[in-house]
Design an enzyme around this catalytic site. Structure first.
Site, short mmCIF file in Angstrom:
data_model
loop_
_atom_site.label_atom_id
_atom_site.label_comp_id
_atom_site.label_asym_id
_atom_site.label_seq_id
_atom_site.Cartn_x
_atom_site.Cartn_y
_atom_site.Cartn_z
N ALA A 1 0.81 -1.22 0.00
CA ALA A 1 0.00 0.00 0.00
C ALA A 1 0.85 1.28 0.00
O ALA A 1 0.43 2.30 -0.54
CB ALA A 1 -0.93 0.00 1.20
N PRO B 1 -6.20 5.35 -0.08
CA PRO B 1 -6.09 4.85 1.29
C PRO B 1 -5.79 3.36 1.27
O PRO B 1 -6.10 2.66 0.32
CB PRO B 1 -7.48 5.10 1.87
N ASP B 2 -5.15 2.89 2.30
CA ASP B 2 -4.86 1.47 2.44
C ASP B 2 -6.20 0.74 2.58
O ASP B 2 -6.91 0.89 3.56
CB ASP B 2 -3.99 1.26 3.68
N PHE B 3 -6.54 -0.02 1.55
CA PHE B 3 -7.89 -0.53 1.38
C PHE B 3 -8.31 -1.53 2.44
O PHE B 3 -9.46 -1.60 2.83
CB PHE B 3 -7.99 -1.18 -0.01
N ARG B 4 -7.37 -2.35 2.92
CA ARG B 4 -7.78 -3.46 3.77
C ARG B 4 -7.28 -3.40 5.20
O ARG B 4 -7.88 -3.99 6.08
CB ARG B 4 -7.32 -4.79 3.16
N GLN C 1 0.59 -6.28 -3.53
CA GLN C 1 -0.52 -6.54 -2.61
C GLN C 1 -1.66 -5.58 -2.92
O GLN C 1 -2.72 -5.68 -2.31
CB GLN C 1 -0.08 -6.31 -1.17
N ASN C 2 -1.43 -4.64 -3.82
CA ASN C 2 -2.42 -3.59 -4.05
C ASN C 2 -3.47 -4.04 -5.07
O ASN C 2 -3.16 -4.82 -5.97
CB ASN C 2 -1.73 -2.31 -4.54
N ILE C 3 -4.66 -3.50 -4.92
CA ILE C 3 -5.75 -3.86 -5.82
C ILE C 3 -6.17 -2.67 -6.66
O ILE C 3 -7.19 -2.69 -7.33
CB ILE C 3 -6.97 -4.36 -5.02
N ASP C 4 -5.36 -1.61 -6.63
CA ASP C 4 -5.79 -0.35 -7.26
C ASP C 4 -5.50 -0.30 -8.76
O ASP C 4 -5.85 0.68 -9.41
CB ASP C 4 -5.13 0.84 -6.54
N HIS D 1 -3.29 -10.01 -4.04
CA HIS D 1 -4.58 -9.86 -3.39
C HIS D 1 -5.68 -9.55 -4.40
O HIS D 1 -6.72 -9.01 -4.07
CB HIS D 1 -4.51 -8.78 -2.30
N ASN E 1 11.15 1.89 2.38
CA ASN E 1 9.93 1.93 3.22
C ASN E 1 10.14 3.01 4.29
O ASN E 1 11.25 3.46 4.53
CB ASN E 1 9.72 0.55 3.87
N CYS F 1 8.39 5.84 -0.83
CA CYS F 1 8.75 5.03 -2.00
C CYS F 1 9.17 5.92 -3.16
O CYS F 1 10.11 5.61 -3.89
CB CYS F 1 7.59 4.14 -2.40
#
Ligand SMILES: [Zn+2]
Length: 383
Positions: free
Chosen positions: A85, A94-97, A167-170, A187, A286, A323
């Site tokens: 994220a 925003p961090d979705f999960r 890991q992002n779904i965006d 994810h 990070n 990042c």
């Protein structure tokens, strides 16, 4: 249980999430290498945990400069990026999960029994409305990829990128120009959707889903009237099968692992850092150090935790920054800074002008079309 060595057992039974063909380009060598790879992994796990075995020291010092020299040396052909994220926060996503990021605090209006229910598959099947309302609010594509996303595109263009595990779904990796075969969306993704009925599983594209979401329709299958769900992995669902098949081929031949914008706390994703060879350098970009071996768990924890600053540290480099800042710093050391900045400028201008055109001709599919110039329409199709 989070032992990474459990992963391979899972893969046969999890077809339902993404029934995609495997990558043919890798199959010929991948098939027979699979058994060896498992052995290599176990060997690495034991030898690193017990401090046995030898590893080559590839970097002459544990700095970003040394990583850049290594990339430019010609010996670093297969770079794997692992991202979370943190690479999308500068795009305003925003961090979705993850709990505690502010998103869950905004969920009261949906009247959920508890906040995580919105991403739970069983709850979704009975009450899909809150998820789609939130999806409308957070719809991917209203955002532009970041410097970090375009840095990965440069790695691809220059022939260094083996794969990006996100890991992002965006879908911002795709908007930035990475294609289906460059990506493992661990994810899942909003890019495609499927009918939830196991006997149907009809696929729908982003335009179709976006239309439904923005017209406040609950998406239903044309064929069987079941719900249609974006291919993001809900709690209670398995990871895409391609995650497990690709990691076995990718990690043993990795020359450099770049981990960005993730605190490496979600398994099985986090355990991937222990799957590269003992000689493979690992760079973390990070806001805080992450992925270090947990002394309490030892063998039970994931093998090959990061070691940035003990006396034995020899391959792990931590660059503590955002990042985007980290990627710019690395690009500068590589001599790619101007090229990266130019790429970001051009692509952002292209997305803006596309958005304007779409808005002028009605709002349908604006985001999907904005990205389509750099994204193959059928990402899983093999040549
Ligand atoms: Zn259906």
């Amino acid at each position: 249980m989070s032992d990474a060595s459990e992963l391979p057992k899972k893969e046969e039974k999890e077809e339902e999430v993404t029934p995609e063909p495997e990558e043919q380009s890798d199959d010929s060598s991948g098939e027979e290498a699979t058994g060896d790879t498992e052995m290599d992994f176990l060997r690495n796990l034991f030898s690193s945990t017990l401090g046995l075995g030898s590893a080559d020291k590839v970097l002459d010092e544990l700095t970003l400069d040394a990583v850049a020299r290594y990339i430019n040396s010609g010996k670093c052909k297969n770079i794997i990026c692992m991202v979370g994220a943190g690479i999308s926060t500068s795009a305003g996503i925003p961090d979705f999960r993850s709990p505690g990021t502010g998103l869950y605090a905004n969920l009261q209006k949906y009247d959920l029994p508890y906040p995580e229910a919105i991403f739970q598959i069983d709850y979704f099947k009975k009450h899909p409305e809150p998820f789609f309302a939130l999806a409308k609010e957070l719809y991917p594509g209203q955002f532009k990829p970041t410097i970090c996303h375009y840095f990965m595109k440069l790695l691809k263009d220059k022939g260094h990128l083996r794969r990006c595990y996100t890991q992002n779904i965006d879908t911002l990796e795709r908007v930035a120009g990475l294609e289906g075969e460059d990506l493992i969306e661990a994810h899942g993704t909003f890019y495609t959707s499927h009918c939830v009925s196991f006997c149907c599983r009809k696929e729908y594209n982003l335009d179709w889903m976006k239309d439904k979401i923005f017209s406040d329709d609950i998406p239903r299958c044309d064929k069987c009237k079941s719900l249609v769900k974006p291919d993001i992995v809900f709690f209670g669902e398995n990871l895409p099968v391609r995650f497990f098949t690709s990691m076995k081929m990718d990690f043993p031949c990795c020359d450099l692992l770049i981990v960005m914008g993730t605190s490496l706390q979600v398994q099985p994703f986090a355990g991937l850092v222990g799957r590269v060879s003992k000689s493979c350098p690992r760079l973390l970009i990070n806001m805080e150090k992450a992925g270090q071996a947990d002394p309490l768990f030892g063998l039970l924890g994931f093998g090959g935790g990061m070691d940035f600053d003990s006396d034995k540290a020899y391959r792990d480099v931590a660059h503590i920054s955002t990042c985007d800042e980290g990627c710019l710093a690395l690009a500068e050391l590589l001599g790619w800074k101007e090229e990266l900045e130019e790429l970001v400028k051009q692509e952002h201008a292209r997305i803006d002008s596309q958005d304007k055109k779409e808005k002028a001709s009605g709002s349908k599919g604006a985001a999907a079309k904005a990205s389509s110039a750099s994204v193959a329409p059928e990402p899983e199709k093999e040549e």
